[in-house]
Scaffold this motif. Structure first.
Motif, PDB file in Angstrom:
ATOM      1  N   ALA A 290      12.662  39.278  46.873  1.00  0.00           N
ATOM      2  CA  ALA A 290      13.123  39.858  48.133  1.00  0.00           C
ATOM      3  C   ALA A 290      13.852  38.812  48.976  1.00  0.00           C
ATOM      4  CB  ALA A 290      11.929  40.408  48.912  1.00  0.00           C
ATOM      5  N   PRO A 291      14.890  39.222  49.704  1.00  0.00           N
ATOM      6  CA  PRO A 291      15.593  38.289  50.588  1.00  0.00           C
ATOM      7  C   PRO A 291      14.631  37.587  51.542  1.00  0.00           C
ATOM      8  CG  PRO A 291      16.802  40.355  50.434  1.00  0.00           C
ATOM      9  CD  PRO A 291      15.493  40.568  49.734  1.00  0.00           C
ATOM     10  N   GLY A 292      14.793  36.280  51.649  1.00  0.00           N
ATOM     11  CA  GLY A 292      13.926  35.494  52.518  1.00  0.00           C
ATOM     12  C   GLY A 292      12.729  34.905  51.826  1.00  0.00           C
ATOM     13  N   THR A 293      12.531  35.238  50.521  1.00  0.00           N
ATOM     14  CA  THR A 293      11.375  34.721  49.779  1.00  0.00           C
ATOM     15  C   THR A 293      11.793  33.794  48.634  1.00  0.00           C
ATOM     16  OG1 THR A 293      11.325  36.586  48.232  1.00  0.00           O
ATOM     17  CG2 THR A 293      10.093  36.827  50.287  1.00  0.00           C
ATOM     18  N   GLU A 294      13.096  33.588  48.462  1.00  0.00           N
ATOM     19  CA  GLU A 294      13.612  32.759  47.368  1.00  0.00           C
ATOM     20  C   GLU A 294      14.610  31.750  47.923  1.00  0.00           C
ATOM     21  OE1 GLU A 294      16.139  33.360  43.189  1.00  0.00           O
ATOM     22  OE2 GLU A 294      16.213  34.856  44.784  1.00  0.00           O
ATOM     23  N   ALA A 295      14.553  30.521  47.419  1.00  0.00           N
ATOM     24  CA  ALA A 295      15.469  29.478  47.872  1.00  0.00           C
ATOM     25  C   ALA A 295      16.870  29.754  47.322  1.00  0.00           C
ATOM     26  CB  ALA A 295      14.980  28.107  47.411  1.00  0.00           C
ATOM     27  N   VAL A 296      17.787  30.146  48.203  1.00  0.00           N
ATOM     28  CA  VAL A 296      19.162  30.459  47.818  1.00  0.00           C
ATOM     29  C   VAL A 296      20.116  29.805  48.814  1.00  0.00           C
ATOM     30  CG1 VAL A 296      18.554  32.656  46.733  1.00  0.00           C
ATOM     31  CG2 VAL A 296      19.171  32.604  49.161  1.00  0.00           C
ATOM     32  N   ILE A 297      21.403  29.847  48.490  1.00  0.00           N
ATOM     33  CA  ILE A 297      22.450  29.376  49.393  1.00  0.00           C
ATOM     34  C   ILE A 297      23.120  30.612  49.981  1.00  0.00           C
ATOM     35  CG2 ILE A 297      24.596  28.065  49.600  1.00  0.00           C
ATOM     36  CD1 ILE A 297      23.641  26.554  47.004  1.00  0.00           C
ATOM     37  N   VAL A 298      22.938  30.839  51.260  1.00  0.00           N
ATOM     38  CA  VAL A 298      23.505  31.995  51.934  1.00  0.00           C
ATOM     39  C   VAL A 298      24.881  31.609  52.477  1.00  0.00           C
ATOM     40  CG1 VAL A 298      23.227  33.610  53.844  1.00  0.00           C
ATOM     41  CG2 VAL A 298      21.226  32.878  52.533  1.00  0.00           C
ATOM     42  N   ALA A 299      25.922  32.327  52.060  1.00  0.00           N
ATOM     43  CA  ALA A 299      27.302  31.974  52.416  1.00  0.00           C
ATOM     44  C   ALA A 299      27.979  33.134  53.134  1.00  0.00           C
ATOM     45  CB  ALA A 299      28.087  31.601  51.165  1.00  0.00           C
ATOM     46  N   PHE A 300      28.684  32.828  54.215  1.00  0.00           N
ATOM     47  CA  PHE A 300      29.413  33.853  54.967  1.00  0.00           C
ATOM     48  C   PHE A 300      30.555  33.200  55.726  1.00  0.00           C
ATOM     49  CE2 PHE A 300      25.619  32.463  57.187  1.00  0.00           C
ATOM     50  CZ  PHE A 300      26.091  32.055  58.424  1.00  0.00           C
TER      51      PHE A 300
ATOM     52  N   ARG B 121      15.602  35.707  60.879  1.00  0.00           N
ATOM     53  CA  ARG B 121      14.278  35.540  61.473  1.00  0.00           C
ATOM     54  C   ARG B 121      13.645  36.868  61.889  1.00  0.00           C
ATOM     55  NH1 ARG B 121      11.944  31.352  59.897  1.00  0.00           N
ATOM     56  NH2 ARG B 121      10.389  31.930  61.433  1.00  0.00           N
ATOM     57  N   ARG B 122      14.434  37.768  62.484  1.00  0.00           N
ATOM     58  CA  ARG B 122      13.863  38.963  63.106  1.00  0.00           C
ATOM     59  C   ARG B 122      13.896  40.197  62.211  1.00  0.00           C
ATOM     60  NH1 ARG B 122      11.173  35.940  66.497  1.00  0.00           N
ATOM     61  NH2 ARG B 122      12.447  34.997  68.139  1.00  0.00           N
ATOM     62  N   ILE B 123      14.948  40.348  61.424  1.00  0.00           N
ATOM     63  CA  ILE B 123      15.094  41.554  60.611  1.00  0.00           C
ATOM     64  C   ILE B 123      14.520  41.340  59.209  1.00  0.00           C
ATOM     65  CG2 ILE B 123      16.683  43.312  59.769  1.00  0.00           C
ATOM     66  CD1 ILE B 123      16.519  43.067  62.839  1.00  0.00           C
ATOM     67  N   LEU B 124      14.970  40.278  58.540  1.00  0.00           N
ATOM     68  CA  LEU B 124      14.455  40.009  57.201  1.00  0.00           C
ATOM     69  C   LEU B 124      13.077  39.352  57.238  1.00  0.00           C
ATOM     70  CD1 LEU B 124      17.607  38.685  55.295  1.00  0.00           C
ATOM     71  CD2 LEU B 124      16.658  40.985  55.335  1.00  0.00           C
ATOM     72  N   LYS B 125      12.760  38.720  58.375  1.00  0.00           N
ATOM     73  CA  LYS B 125      11.497  37.989  58.524  1.00  0.00           C
ATOM     74  C   LYS B 125      11.322  36.999  57.379  1.00  0.00           C
ATOM     75  CE  LYS B 125       9.375  41.898  60.928  1.00  0.00           C
ATOM     76  NZ  LYS B 125       9.627  41.352  62.255  1.00  0.00           N
TER      77      LYS B 125
ATOM     78  N   LEU C 179      24.836  44.285  57.612  1.00  0.00           N
ATOM     79  CA  LEU C 179      24.820  43.050  56.828  1.00  0.00           C
ATOM     80  C   LEU C 179      24.603  43.408  55.364  1.00  0.00           C
ATOM     81  CD1 LEU C 179      23.303  39.646  57.676  1.00  0.00           C
ATOM     82  CD2 LEU C 179      22.720  40.690  55.484  1.00  0.00           C
ATOM     83  N   ARG C 180      25.523  42.947  54.522  1.00  0.00           N
ATOM     84  CA  ARG C 180      25.466  43.255  53.092  1.00  0.00           C
ATOM     85  C   ARG C 180      25.079  42.005  52.302  1.00  0.00           C
ATOM     86  NH1 ARG C 180      27.883  48.230  52.871  1.00  0.00           N
ATOM     87  NH2 ARG C 180      29.234  48.699  54.670  1.00  0.00           N
ATOM     88  N   TRP C 181      23.945  42.102  51.619  1.00  0.00           N
ATOM     89  CA  TRP C 181      23.405  41.009  50.794  1.00  0.00           C
ATOM     90  C   TRP C 181      23.999  41.181  49.400  1.00  0.00           C
ATOM     91  CZ3 TRP C 181      19.895  37.149  52.238  1.00  0.00           C
ATOM     92  CH2 TRP C 181      19.241  36.457  51.221  1.00  0.00           C
ATOM     93  N   GLY C 182      25.003  40.362  49.073  1.00  0.00           N
ATOM     94  CA  GLY C 182      25.770  40.579  47.859  1.00  0.00           C
ATOM     95  C   GLY C 182      25.113  40.096  46.581  1.00  0.00           C
ATOM     96  N   LYS C 183      25.800  40.354  45.472  1.00  0.00           N
ATOM     97  CA  LYS C 183      25.336  39.917  44.154  1.00  0.00           C
ATOM     98  C   LYS C 183      25.447  38.404  44.043  1.00  0.00           C
ATOM     99  CE  LYS C 183      26.306  40.502  39.217  1.00  0.00           C
ATOM    100  NZ  LYS C 183      27.204  41.151  38.217  1.00  0.00           N
ATOM    101  N   ARG C 184      24.393  37.788  43.546  1.00  0.00           N
ATOM    102  CA  ARG C 184      24.345  36.331  43.470  1.00  0.00           C
ATOM    103  C   ARG C 184      25.408  35.749  42.551  1.00  0.00           C
ATOM    104  NH1 ARG C 184      18.651  34.797  42.315  1.00  0.00           N
ATOM    105  NH2 ARG C 184      18.400  36.508  43.787  1.00  0.00           N
ATOM    106  N   ILE C 185      25.829  34.548  42.901  1.00  0.00           N
ATOM    107  CA  ILE C 185      26.787  33.786  42.099  1.00  0.00           C
ATOM    108  C   ILE C 185      26.100  32.500  41.690  1.00  0.00           C
ATOM    109  CG2 ILE C 185      29.002  32.569  42.126  1.00  0.00           C
ATOM    110  CD1 ILE C 185      29.904  34.553  44.305  1.00  0.00           C
ATOM    111  N   VAL C 186      25.973  32.274  40.394  1.00  0.00           N
ATOM    112  CA  VAL C 186      25.306  31.077  39.883  1.00  0.00           C
ATOM    113  C   VAL C 186      26.355  30.167  39.256  1.00  0.00           C
ATOM    114  CG1 VAL C 186      23.520  30.184  38.357  1.00  0.00           C
ATOM    115  CG2 VAL C 186      23.215  32.421  39.447  1.00  0.00           C
TER     116      VAL C 186
END
Length: 227
Positions: A46-56, A69-73, A188-195
């Protein structure tokens, strides 16, 4: 983190940063926020529970701190890069009020040291927040930081796109900074990960940089603020 002692935050910046945080917190509470996750991400943590690089994009920086902090907690700490300049000192306080960790540096000061800190931070159990076309543009053209960081740390990039039902744009700013209007809807759209492959060469990094730009545009090549 070590960077907090190497770049000072003066009293005026702390006071202004606290005030900006309070204004941002109250303002964001008027917005109607909606979260959409890419279908390909549904089987991942789930978003917010895994170490990722968030890009925007840089001009959408108004929303993500509050959203995380408030929505995804978010359960994991979030770390962001702030400039070593005077403006960066204000941003440093704002980010810390949102319980984020901060690395201070830019291309003109502590750039190499700051990037090394980000790599080490990304390898730990922390999310990294990056504005891919910042800090000076060009608009909607990612620089190499996110893909290099992914390649060196092994962390996936999550492209974040944001839509606004109504907003103001600061046209004199290089990024055409966006401020959603009170009581408007923000998606807010949480897109498909890029590795990015480990230790990628320049050609591979350029390929993944193009993929990141396409993902951030969310399938839409044109944006109203640059027409």
């Amino acid at each position: 983190m070590s960077s907090s002692t190497e770049v000072r935050t003066p009293l005026w910046a702390r006071l202004a940063g606290h005030a900006l945080w309070l204004l941002s917190e109250l303002y964001c509470r008027t917005l109607r926020m909606r979260f959409v996750q890419d279908e390909a991400e549904k089987g991942n943590p789930a978003p917010g529970t895994e170490a990722v690089i968030v890009a925007f994009w840089h001009n959408r920086i108004f929303i993500p701190m509050y959203f995380y902090r408030r929505i995804l907690k978010g359960k994991l700490p979030m770390c962001a890069l702030a400039s070593a300049s005077k403006d960066g000192a204000l941003v440093d306080t704002l980010l810390r009020d949102y319980k984020m960790e901060v690395v201070r540096g830019s291309s003109h000061r502590r750039g190499t040291a700051a990037f090394k800190e980000l790599v080490q931070t990304a390898k730990g159990e922390r999310c990294i927040c990056i504005t891919t076309d910042g800090p000076r543009g060009p608009l909607y053209k990612s620089r190499g930081g996110a893909v290099r960081l992914s390649s060196l740390s092994g962390r996936p990039i999550i492209p974040i796109s944001m839509d606004f039902s109504a907003c103001w744009r600061i046209n004199k700013a290089w990024d055409k900074f966006i401020i959603p209007k009170p009581f408007s809807r923000v998606t807010l759209r949480w897109g498909k990960r890029i590795v990015v492959p480990p230790h990628a060469d320049d050609a591979t990094l350029a390929e993944y940089l193009e993929r990141l730009d396409d993902a951030l545009k969310n399938g839409r090549p044109d944006f109203p603020e640059i027409q």
